[in-house]
Design a protein around this motif. Structure first.
Motif, short mmCIF file in Angstrom:
data_model
loop_
_atom_site.label_atom_id
_atom_site.label_comp_id
_atom_site.label_asym_id
_atom_site.label_seq_id
_atom_site.Cartn_x
_atom_site.Cartn_y
_atom_site.Cartn_z
N TRP A 12 0.81 -1.22 0.00
CA TRP A 12 0.00 0.00 0.00
C TRP A 12 0.85 1.27 0.00
O TRP A 12 0.43 2.31 -0.54
N GLN A 13 2.02 1.23 0.60
CA GLN A 13 2.85 2.44 0.64
C GLN A 13 3.29 2.88 -0.76
O GLN A 13 3.34 4.07 -1.05
N ALA A 14 3.59 1.89 -1.63
CA ALA A 14 4.00 2.23 -3.00
C ALA A 14 2.79 2.59 -3.87
O ALA A 14 2.96 3.18 -4.94
N HIS A 15 1.59 2.23 -3.44
CA HIS A 15 0.37 2.48 -4.23
C HIS A 15 -0.66 3.22 -3.38
O HIS A 15 -1.86 2.96 -3.49
N SER A 16 -0.19 4.13 -2.55
CA SER A 16 -1.10 4.79 -1.59
C SER A 16 -2.21 5.57 -2.29
O SER A 16 -3.35 5.60 -1.81
#
Length: 453
Positions: A171-175
């Protein structure tokens, strides 16, 4: 994806598709254009392609697992091929596409550059057939109506869940996209990432939002937002999506035991361990009676737990933990030889002997490690060599028993090695093996409690 009555919807399908394409191209590229009109072509195709599939049944691809129900890729490919005569409409549609392309480009399948096009048409043939077969299987298993399009929809939703799960996991890379799916700006790790443990926890609104975000984040429209009418109504029916996601999740949970061998491993030795425990209790019961205790089973169990007091004098039974500790220490001394690893020279000799009788070179080392530490039989026969102990099992339980660890079995037969193999492993003759085996069995009979069978 698993659904009741289906066999072709799991990841193994990719290898099934490739195997069918490989065999079909090999058969079809020899056809002359006029043979497309031959009424017997379907029978010829099934026979020749089936022979090609059968010939490659031992290849890595054909022997690989095709689904979680135990069907191999080769078995699934053959069974789907043999469905064609039962569903001739798919074959007729396939021939129609060949004839259309023949009129446009000639006999393209005979040209090296045309193999890819032919393979694509074969893939389309079997993709439609598999959904028809699985839809029929679903109806038989559940009693509910189903069409190939509905199977396709189930598969799309399963794929959507996989994509959403991957986004949530990273999720951090695709927030930005995860925030768009959840409908809010992310402030730290979203709780939904931890809550969605399976497809049953995936919400219909997330699937719809995920499809809507694809064009923005990947450049291609999502499956619910294309111009195709296949899913046009589905994006406006979150209740239908939720019901289908829940159904996939429910069946996957029911059939999840097929994903793990741990249950079968734990069951494999249950019978043998139960017999060992039974023998131990009989022996303890006899000893307890000799010491003047009540032989009732309840009292014996209470005594083992350190809770029973003799009715004669009210004295507590000695601490069972101390007795168990002393017994365990004795077992460690007795069993040391059973697990002792040989020196390097002996180990190399063992590997040579194993290879000479078509067993894995490390057979004896692995077999030693698989011995059951709590086995009373092992305690009695600890001084015997491993091949002798296996010969005892061979005689008493037979060549195949559910309690045997896999590493004890000959990979070629799935059974214990033969007596000839065991004799060679021990470096002794067959008569000597039988003599030592019988002496070991006599030790077991001598050690059993009096009156025990």
């Amino acid at each position: 994806m698993r659904l009741p009555g289906t066999r072709y919807q799991e990841p193994g399908w990719e290898q099934v598709r490739k195997l069918l394409g490989q065999a079909s191209v090999q058969m079809l590229r020899t056809l002359a254009p006029h043979e497309l009109q031959d009424p017997a072509l379907l029978d010829r195709y099934v026979d020749e392609t089936g022979a090609l599939l059968h010939a490659c049944r031992h290849t890595a691809r054909a022997a690989a697992a095709g689904n979680s129900y135990g069907d191999s890729v080769g078995e699934l490919a053959l069974s789907l091929l043999y469905e064609l005569p039962v569903q001739p409409a798919f074959w007729q549609a396939f021939l129609a596409t060949l004839e259309t392309e023949l009129a446009r480009s000639g006999a393209f399948w005979q040209q090296p550059a045309g193999e890819g096009m032919l393979r694509k048409k074969v893939n389309d043939l079997y993709a439609g057939l598999r959904d028809r077969i699985d839809a029929d299987g679903y109806m038989v298993a559940t009693g509910r109506s189903c069409t190939p399009n509905r199977i396709y929809t189930y598969r799309m939703l399963d794929t959507a869940y996989g994509e959403i799960a991957a986004l949530f996991a990273d999720w951090q890379a695709h927030s930005a996209q995860v925030g768009a799916i959840l409908g809010r700006e992310l402030q730290g790790i979203p709780i939904e990432v931890r809550q969605m443990k399976s497809i049953a926890g995936c919400k219909a609104d997330w699937v719809i939002a995920w499809s809507a975000t694809l064009e923005q984040f990947s450049g291609a429209a999502g499956p619910l937002h294309t111009r195709s009418k296949r899913f046009a109504s589905l994006k406006n029916s979150p209740d239908k999506i939720a019901a289908m996601l829940a159904e996939i999740g429910e069946y996957e949970q029911l059939s999840a035991n097929q994903d793990s061998a741990e249950t079968f491993r734990s069951d494999a030795g249950e019978a043998g361990i139960w017999l060992e425990d039974y023998w131990r209790v009989l022996h303890a019961s006899e000893q307890y009676e000799q010491d003047g205790g009540d032989s009732g089973p309840d009292q014996l169990l209470m005594a083992e737990a350190g809770e029973y007091e003799s009715e004669a004098d009210g004295a507590a039974v000695p601490d069972s933990e101390q007795a168990a500790e002393a017994g365990a220490e004795a077992d460690r001394v007795d069993l040391h030889a059973a697990w002792a690893e040989p020196d390097e020279t002996t180990r190399m000799l063992e590997q040579q002997r194993a290879s000479a009788v078509s067993l894995p070179p490390g057979y004896l080392s692995l077999a030693r490690l698989a011995q059951h530490a709590g086995s009373r039989m092992l305690g009695i026969l600890a001084q015997e060599s491993l091949p002798i102990r296996l010969a005892v099992y061979h005689k008493l339980l037979g060549v195949a028993d559910d309690s045997y660890p896999d590493v004890w079995l000959d990979p070629a037969t799935g059974e214990l090695p033969t007596l000839q193999q065991l004799a060679a492993l021990d470096g002794i003759s067959m008569p000597t093996l039988r003599k030592r085996r019988n002496e070991a069995i006599d030790k077991l009979y001598a050690a059993r409690p009096s009156g025990a069978a």
